[in-house]
Design a protein around this motif. Sequence first.
Motif, PDB file in Angstrom:
ATOM      1  N   LEU A 118       1.047  -1.329  -0.124  1.00 12.20           N
ATOM      2  CA  LEU A 118       0.162   0.062   0.068  1.00 12.20           C
ATOM      3  C   LEU A 118       0.896   1.263  -0.148  1.00 12.20           C
ATOM      4  O   LEU A 118       0.566   2.247  -0.829  1.00 12.20           O
ATOM      5  N   SER A 119       1.900   1.343   0.965  1.00 14.60           N
ATOM      6  CA  SER A 119       2.694   2.552   0.928  1.00 14.60           C
ATOM      7  C   SER A 119       3.586   2.615  -0.418  1.00 14.60           C
ATOM      8  O   SER A 119       3.730   3.735  -0.795  1.00 14.60           O
ATOM      9  N   ALA A 120       3.799   1.419  -1.034  1.00  9.39           N
ATOM     10  CA  ALA A 120       4.662   1.565  -2.247  1.00  9.39           C
ATOM     11  C   ALA A 120       3.799   2.036  -3.314  1.00  9.39           C
ATOM     12  O   ALA A 120       4.283   2.090  -4.602  1.00  9.39           O
ATOM     13  N   GLY A 121       2.470   1.902  -3.431  1.00  4.31           N
ATOM     14  CA  GLY A 121       1.404   2.206  -4.454  1.00  4.31           C
ATOM     15  C   GLY A 121       1.399   0.769  -5.375  1.00  4.31           C
ATOM     16  O   GLY A 121       0.553   1.248  -6.161  1.00  4.31           O
ATOM     17  N   THR A 122       1.976  -0.443  -4.871  1.00  6.06           N
ATOM     18  CA  THR A 122       1.802  -1.477  -5.898  1.00  6.06           C
ATOM     19  C   THR A 122       0.406  -2.238  -5.698  1.00  6.06           C
ATOM     20  O   THR A 122       0.061  -3.217  -6.471  1.00  6.06           O
ATOM     21  N   ALA A 123      -0.294  -1.793  -4.487  1.00  4.41           N
ATOM     22  CA  ALA A 123      -1.516  -2.256  -4.122  1.00  4.41           C
ATOM     23  C   ALA A 123      -2.227  -0.982  -3.709  1.00  4.41           C
ATOM     24  O   ALA A 123      -1.915  -0.308  -3.083  1.00  4.41           O
ATOM     25  N   THR A 124      -3.680  -1.062  -4.280  1.00  9.06           N
ATOM     26  CA  THR A 124      -4.762   0.035  -3.559  1.00  9.06           C
ATOM     27  C   THR A 124      -5.766  -0.557  -2.725  1.00  9.06           C
ATOM     28  O   THR A 124      -6.512   0.118  -1.996  1.00  9.06           O
ATOM     29  N   GLU A 125      -5.843  -1.988  -2.812  1.00  8.21           N
ATOM     30  CA  GLU A 125      -7.039  -2.778  -2.051  1.00  8.21           C
ATOM     31  C   GLU A 125      -6.384  -4.122  -1.637  1.00  8.21           C
ATOM     32  O   GLU A 125      -5.567  -4.642  -2.677  1.00  8.21           O
ATOM     33  N   VAL A 126      -6.547  -4.507  -0.257  1.00 12.79           N
ATOM     34  CA  VAL A 126      -5.809  -5.531   0.142  1.00 12.79           C
ATOM     35  C   VAL A 126      -6.894  -6.525   0.774  1.00 12.79           C
ATOM     36  O   VAL A 126      -7.713  -6.033   1.684  1.00 12.79           O
ATOM     37  N   TYR A 127      -7.077  -7.686   0.662  1.00 10.51           N
ATOM     38  CA  TYR A 127      -7.650  -8.598   1.339  1.00 10.51           C
ATOM     39  C   TYR A 127      -6.837  -9.691   2.075  1.00 10.51           C
ATOM     40  O   TYR A 127      -5.787 -10.244   1.371  1.00 10.51           O
ATOM     41  N   ILE A 128      -6.771  -9.594   3.144  1.00  8.80           N
ATOM     42  CA  ILE A 128      -6.249 -10.489   4.117  1.00  8.80           C
ATOM     43  C   ILE A 128      -6.940 -11.709   4.681  1.00  8.80           C
ATOM     44  O   ILE A 128      -7.928 -11.609   5.362  1.00  8.80           O
ATOM     45  N   TYR A 129      -6.706 -12.821   4.060  1.00 13.00           N
ATOM     46  CA  TYR A 129      -7.253 -14.052   4.523  1.00 13.00           C
ATOM     47  C   TYR A 129      -6.632 -14.855   5.527  1.00 13.00           C
ATOM     48  O   TYR A 129      -5.471 -15.410   5.465  1.00 13.00           O
ATOM     49  N   THR A 130      -7.226 -14.892   6.682  1.00 15.25           N
ATOM     50  CA  THR A 130      -6.534 -15.401   8.043  1.00 15.25           C
ATOM     51  C   THR A 130      -7.788 -16.170   8.796  1.00 15.25           C
ATOM     52  O   THR A 130      -8.782 -15.740   8.953  1.00 15.25           O
ATOM     53  N   THR A 131      -7.081 -17.414   9.320  1.00 16.48           N
ATOM     54  CA  THR A 131      -8.170 -18.068  10.135  1.00 16.48           C
ATOM     55  C   THR A 131      -8.010 -17.507  11.769  1.00 16.48           C
ATOM     56  O   THR A 131      -8.766 -18.060  12.533  1.00 16.48           O
ATOM     57  N   ASP A 132      -6.987 -16.667  12.015  1.00 14.66           N
ATOM     58  CA  ASP A 132      -6.632 -16.122  13.409  1.00 14.66           C
ATOM     59  C   ASP A 132      -7.313 -14.833  13.310  1.00 14.66           C
ATOM     60  O   ASP A 132      -7.075 -13.895  12.812  1.00 14.66           O
ATOM     61  N   ILE A 133      -8.564 -14.863  14.218  1.00 21.17           N
ATOM     62  CA  ILE A 133      -9.250 -13.646  14.298  1.00 21.17           C
ATOM     63  C   ILE A 133      -8.604 -12.212  14.830  1.00 21.17           C
ATOM     64  O   ILE A 133      -8.561 -11.200  14.250  1.00 21.17           O
ATOM     65  N   ALA A 134      -7.924 -12.539  15.768  1.00 18.81           N
ATOM     66  CA  ALA A 134      -6.778 -11.273  16.338  1.00 18.81           C
ATOM     67  C   ALA A 134      -6.156 -10.688  15.209  1.00 18.81           C
ATOM     68  O   ALA A 134      -5.792  -9.587  15.156  1.00 18.81           O
ATOM     69  N   ALA A 135      -5.234 -11.717  14.728  1.00 19.28           N
ATOM     70  CA  ALA A 135      -4.433 -11.086  13.356  1.00 19.28           C
ATOM     71  C   ALA A 135      -5.189 -10.390  12.300  1.00 19.28           C
ATOM     72  O   ALA A 135      -4.658  -9.295  12.030  1.00 19.28           O
TER      73      ALA A 135
END
Length: 169
Positions: A118-135
């Motif tokens: 995101l900071s480099a501008g190589t992505a404008t939208e990110v989906y984080i798929y995790t089974t760890d709710i806290a993460a």
Amino acid sequence: MSTLHIADTGLFVAMGQPSNSRYQAVRRFARRNDITFVLPERVYEELTVDDPDVEAPPVDAAIDEGWATVAAPLEFSEPVVSRVMDGVQRYIANADDRPADKVGRADAALAALAAQHLSAGTATEVYIYTTDIAAGEGAETVLASEGYGDSVTFVNGFRFIEDLVTGGS
């Protein structure tokens, strides 16, 4: 708009072997939507064993099939990457009531990878798929504090797979 899909260890563990219907459902989803799941190096290391007697892990099949890849090393020289990594570790530690140095760095690496792109501008939208709710919640919270709140979505890995298998997605 460039979208990044980051996957954690738990997602691949929950999918199981390539012969499993959960694995096949995620593979179909990735192919149908032209998605490549990106794994931080730490996640890949958790999923693989350097032992010639152990058969190739399912993540290697996904990489060979082209719908998963391992990210380049995190750039800790970038202040936002280090801040996010530390922030998510603290968030998980507080949520789980344990010392931050006992929190697995692979969980925090999910958010750090998102911050790097995101900071480099190589992505404008990110989906984080995790089974760890806290993460997942920690990633959303810490990245929002860095100004990326509208750009990051935590996807509950267990629910994601269940929806795919039952036809809810």
